[in-house]
Design a protein around this motif. Structure first.
Motif, short mmCIF file in Angstrom:
data_model
loop_
_atom_site.label_atom_id
_atom_site.label_comp_id
_atom_site.label_asym_id
_atom_site.label_seq_id
_atom_site.Cartn_x
_atom_site.Cartn_y
_atom_site.Cartn_z
N UNK A 80 0.81 -1.21 0.00
CA UNK A 80 0.00 0.00 0.00
C UNK A 80 0.84 1.26 0.00
N UNK A 81 2.09 1.14 -0.47
CA UNK A 81 2.93 2.33 -0.63
C UNK A 81 3.33 3.01 0.66
N UNK A 82 3.29 2.31 1.79
CA UNK A 82 3.54 2.89 3.12
C UNK A 82 2.53 3.99 3.45
N UNK A 83 1.37 3.96 2.73
CA UNK A 83 0.32 4.94 3.01
C UNK A 83 -0.95 4.29 3.51
N UNK A 84 -1.23 3.07 2.99
CA UNK A 84 -2.36 2.26 3.46
C UNK A 84 -1.90 0.81 3.48
N UNK A 85 -2.74 -0.07 4.00
CA UNK A 85 -2.51 -1.50 3.94
C UNK A 85 -3.66 -2.15 3.18
N UNK A 111 2.47 -0.11 11.64
CA UNK A 111 2.22 1.32 11.59
C UNK A 111 2.83 1.91 10.31
N UNK A 112 2.17 2.92 9.80
CA UNK A 112 2.58 3.54 8.54
C UNK A 112 3.28 4.87 8.82
N UNK A 113 4.39 5.14 8.12
CA UNK A 113 5.25 6.27 8.50
C UNK A 113 4.63 7.65 8.27
N UNK A 114 3.48 7.73 7.62
CA UNK A 114 2.86 9.04 7.40
C UNK A 114 2.00 9.48 8.58
N UNK A 115 1.87 8.63 9.60
CA UNK A 115 1.06 8.99 10.77
C UNK A 115 1.71 10.13 11.55
N UNK A 116 0.90 11.09 11.97
CA UNK A 116 1.41 12.26 12.69
C UNK A 116 1.79 11.94 14.13
N UNK A 117 1.43 10.75 14.61
CA UNK A 117 1.73 10.40 16.00
C UNK A 117 3.13 9.83 16.17
N UNK A 203 14.78 3.32 -10.52
CA UNK A 203 13.91 2.16 -10.49
C UNK A 203 12.92 2.14 -9.32
N UNK A 204 12.98 3.11 -8.44
CA UNK A 204 12.17 3.04 -7.23
C UNK A 204 10.70 3.33 -7.48
N UNK A 205 9.88 3.04 -6.49
CA UNK A 205 8.49 3.48 -6.46
C UNK A 205 8.46 4.76 -5.64
N UNK A 206 8.23 5.87 -6.30
CA UNK A 206 8.38 7.17 -5.66
C UNK A 206 7.50 7.37 -4.44
N UNK A 207 6.27 6.87 -4.49
CA UNK A 207 5.37 7.04 -3.37
C UNK A 207 5.85 6.35 -2.11
N UNK A 208 6.34 5.14 -2.24
CA UNK A 208 6.85 4.40 -1.08
C UNK A 208 8.06 5.11 -0.48
N UNK A 209 8.95 5.55 -1.35
CA UNK A 209 10.16 6.24 -0.88
C UNK A 209 9.80 7.52 -0.15
N UNK A 210 8.90 8.32 -0.72
CA UNK A 210 8.51 9.58 -0.10
C UNK A 210 7.82 9.36 1.23
N UNK A 211 6.92 8.37 1.29
CA UNK A 211 6.17 8.13 2.53
C UNK A 211 7.07 7.64 3.66
#
Length: 304
Positions: A80-85, A111-117, A203-211
């Motif tokens: 889920x791109x480190x944004x959802x599962x 836990x997903x790294x975009x969480x504000x907690x 070659x990366x997936x940009x969304x996963x890297x950014x998240x």
């Protein structure tokens, strides 16, 4: 007759309540690297169950009946791109299938790294993954699992997390430890399905890297989380599958990891299908890729 019907109904309800799956929190109280906030996990069912903003990481354990149990277990990391599962599509559906093969299937809601907690987001998915594997090893005897036959399976960004655990299982943070933390977090084998592996820009997936790392990450972090660069002789045996026409996560991710495993002398199996796209999961209706699970079972059954 009515008396027997009532007894049968009560028995059915009793058996239905005795489920082979159960959910266990990874941590007591507030998880490490997390501050108390009034944030709520979100779950949306739109064909696929998408879970976001995880605050209480868990494992959902599916155990096979003892009559067919092989002693093997697989922890599953949905993508889920480190944004959802994609929790059922790349999680519970596979746990149930593994059960039918006599293998314990354990879905990790990390836990997903975009969480504000989170206080150090980049470290949290790996920390939860390490804890999940240690917890299963801790419970192995009770769950009829061989502690030396515990593997992992990751899809897409979940594949990045699985390959991070495979190469950084011994990574330690400065925090208070308990008895479970003293167990090994090294998987005995790894299954990577259309995985994100590299954070190399080409070659990366940009969304996963950014998240995971943010907008402009430190080059040292890019190197650390480009997992093809961290393989050594202790990386677990690995099964990789990818589709050539994957437009989201380039095929080169699996190829780079396979080449690194081969160079390190690690047993590895790479399977490339011409079609399947990204996120094919079971691969139903997508041609030859639908047979990949049978190939995987042969590989698991022949592990040394």
């Amino acid at each position: 007759m009515k008396h027997y019907l009532i007894l049968f109904t009560l028995l059915f309800i009793s058996l239905a309540g005795f489920s082979q799956n159960h959910i266990i929190p990874l941590w007591e109280n507030t998880p490490p690297l997390q501050k108390e906030m009034s944030l709520q996990e979100e779950a949306i069912q739109e064909g696929i169950l998408r879970i976001s903003n995880v605050q209480i990481p868990t494992i959902e354990v599916y155990l096979p009946t003892k009559q067919i149990a092989t002693g093997k277990a697989v922890l599953i990391f949905p993508g889920g791109g480190y944004g959802i599962l994609a929790y059922d599509w790349e999680g519970t559906d596979f746990a149930k299938w593994l059960n039918s093969q006599g293998i314990a299937g354990i879905v990790v809601k990390y836990r997903l790294p975009i969480s504000k907690s989170l206080t150090d987001p980049k470290e949290v998915p790996l920390l939860d993954a390490q804890r999940a594997l240690r917890l299963v090893r801790h419970q192995a005897e009770e769950w009829n699992i061989d502690p030396n036959q515990i593997g992992i399976m990751g899809f897409s960004a979940g594949g990045h997390l699985a390959s991070t655990l495979s190469t950084q299982y011994a990574h330690q943070l400065d925090r208070e430890l308990d008895s479970i933390d003293l167990l090994s977090a090294r998987p005995d084998f790894s299954i990577l399905v259309y995985p994100v592996i590299t954070f190399n820009e080409r070659f990366t997936h940009g969304g996963s890297k950014k998240n995971l790392l943010g907008e402009n990450p430190d080059p040292d972090l890019v190197t650390r989380f480009s997992n093809e660069l961290n393989v050594d002789e202790n990386t677990p045996p690995t099964f990789l599958i990818h589709a050539q026409d994957d437009q989201a996560v380039p095929l080169e991710n699996s190829i780079l990891y396979y080449q690194a495993l081969h160079a390190a002398g690690v047993e590895a199996s790479l399977h490339i299908y011409p079609k399947g796209g990204h996120g094919f999961a079971f691969g139903m209706g997508r041609g030859a890729v639908a047979n990949w699970r049978e190939v995987l079972l042969d590989w698991i059954n022949n592990l040394n």
